[in-house]
Design an enzyme around this catalytic site. Structure first.
Site, short mmCIF file in Angstrom:
data_model
loop_
_atom_site.label_atom_id
_atom_site.label_comp_id
_atom_site.label_asym_id
_atom_site.label_seq_id
_atom_site.Cartn_x
_atom_site.Cartn_y
_atom_site.Cartn_z
N HIS A 13 0.77 -1.20 0.16
CA HIS A 13 -0.05 0.01 0.09
C HIS A 13 0.75 1.38 -0.13
O HIS A 13 2.35 1.04 0.42
CB HIS A 13 -1.01 0.05 1.31
CG HIS A 13 -2.13 -1.19 1.14
ND1 HIS A 13 -2.63 -1.57 2.31
CD2 HIS A 13 -2.69 -1.52 0.08
CE1 HIS A 13 -3.59 -2.46 2.01
NE2 HIS A 13 -3.61 -2.31 0.66
N SER A 60 -1.13 -1.63 -11.69
CA SER A 60 -1.64 -1.19 -10.50
C SER A 60 -2.56 -1.68 -9.60
O SER A 60 -3.39 -2.50 -10.35
CB SER A 60 -1.63 0.46 -10.50
OG SER A 60 -1.89 0.82 -9.27
N GLY A 61 -2.39 -2.06 -8.40
CA GLY A 61 -3.31 -2.71 -7.60
C GLY A 61 -4.86 -2.41 -7.98
O GLY A 61 -5.92 -3.26 -8.57
N ASP A 66 -4.10 -6.41 -8.40
CA ASP A 66 -4.68 -7.41 -7.35
C ASP A 66 -5.33 -8.54 -8.14
O ASP A 66 -5.06 -9.75 -7.48
CB ASP A 66 -5.51 -6.79 -6.45
CG ASP A 66 -4.74 -5.74 -5.53
OD1 ASP A 66 -3.57 -5.60 -5.42
OD2 ASP A 66 -5.83 -4.69 -5.17
N ASP A 86 -1.29 -1.66 4.94
CA ASP A 86 -1.58 -0.53 5.79
C ASP A 86 -2.79 -0.59 6.35
O ASP A 86 -3.83 -0.33 5.81
CB ASP A 86 -1.43 1.16 4.89
CG ASP A 86 -1.58 2.19 5.93
OD1 ASP A 86 -1.68 1.94 7.18
OD2 ASP A 86 -1.87 3.35 5.44
N HIS A 93 -10.00 0.00 -2.79
CA HIS A 93 -10.12 -1.29 -3.27
C HIS A 93 -9.92 -2.40 -2.30
O HIS A 93 -9.04 -3.33 -2.29
CB HIS A 93 -8.95 -1.60 -4.42
CG HIS A 93 -7.39 -1.28 -3.82
ND1 HIS A 93 -6.49 -2.29 -4.07
CD2 HIS A 93 -6.84 -0.18 -3.40
CE1 HIS A 93 -5.56 -1.56 -3.61
NE2 HIS A 93 -5.78 -0.39 -3.31
N ASP A 96 -10.66 -6.08 -3.03
CA ASP A 96 -9.49 -6.70 -3.71
C ASP A 96 -8.46 -7.44 -2.69
O ASP A 96 -8.09 -8.29 -3.07
CB ASP A 96 -8.78 -5.77 -4.63
CG ASP A 96 -9.89 -5.37 -5.73
OD1 ASP A 96 -10.85 -5.77 -5.95
OD2 ASP A 96 -9.56 -4.03 -6.15
N ARG A 102 -7.98 -13.94 1.08
CA ARG A 102 -8.61 -15.07 1.26
C ARG A 102 -8.19 -16.29 0.20
O ARG A 102 -7.99 -17.41 0.56
CB ARG A 102 -10.22 -14.94 0.77
CG ARG A 102 -11.17 -15.94 0.64
CD ARG A 102 -12.60 -15.74 0.26
NE ARG A 102 -12.55 -15.60 -1.22
CZ ARG A 102 -12.73 -16.56 -1.98
NH1 ARG A 102 -12.57 -17.76 -1.74
NH2 ARG A 102 -12.92 -16.32 -3.35
#
Length: 146
Positions: A13, A60-61, A66, A86, A93, A96, A102
């Protein structure tokens, strides 16, 4: 001992990017023999600081990186996820991030979310050697054709 290359993802993050980059720089030699992936901005910053590392950059995430990592996990193409999170900042997101957590749990992928856990992962004898992850039986959850 010959190092058994692992597929490792590097994610952070915004508020933890500097910490991950510093961690990678300290552990650059240990990461060298492995195949590395990173989400966009994080990967670019790491590449600037550690140009000797070959890193495949994903999106990018928040723009799909992600999900790219999630697909790699589901397809059995990722061994280690180093995701410096963080916990004090709410992100658009977050779902995500929760999905990555998970999937890592479901597919028994090594998951380090901070510097301490990453230190334990990289100092493990399994990091250099061969390690066969066990896979839980998820056949009861797989949708059967109608």
């Amino acid at each position: 001992m010959t190092v058994k290359a692992k597929n490792i993802a590097l994610v952070a993050h915004d508020q933890t990017k500097a910490e991950l980059v510093e961690w990678v720089a300290v552990n650059e030699a240990a990461l060298q023999p492995h195949k590395l992936w990173a989400t966009g901005t994080t990967g670019r910053i790491i590449t600037e600081r550690c140009p000797s590392l070959e890193i495949t950059l994903l999106k990018s995430g928040p723009l799909g990186g992600d999900q790219q990592l999630g697909a790699m996990i589901a397809e059995g193409k990722l061994d280690v996820l180093l995701f410096f999170m963080d916990p004090m900042t709410s992100l658009p997101h977050d779902v995500d991030v929760k999905a990555l957590t998970r999937l890592s749990t479901l597919y028994n992928v090594i998951f380090a979310c901070n510097r301490s856990s990453a230190d334990f992962v990289i100092s493990s004898p399994h990091f250099k050697g061969d390690y066969q992850r066990t896979q839980r039986d998820i056949s009861d959850y797989v949708q059967r054709p109608v």
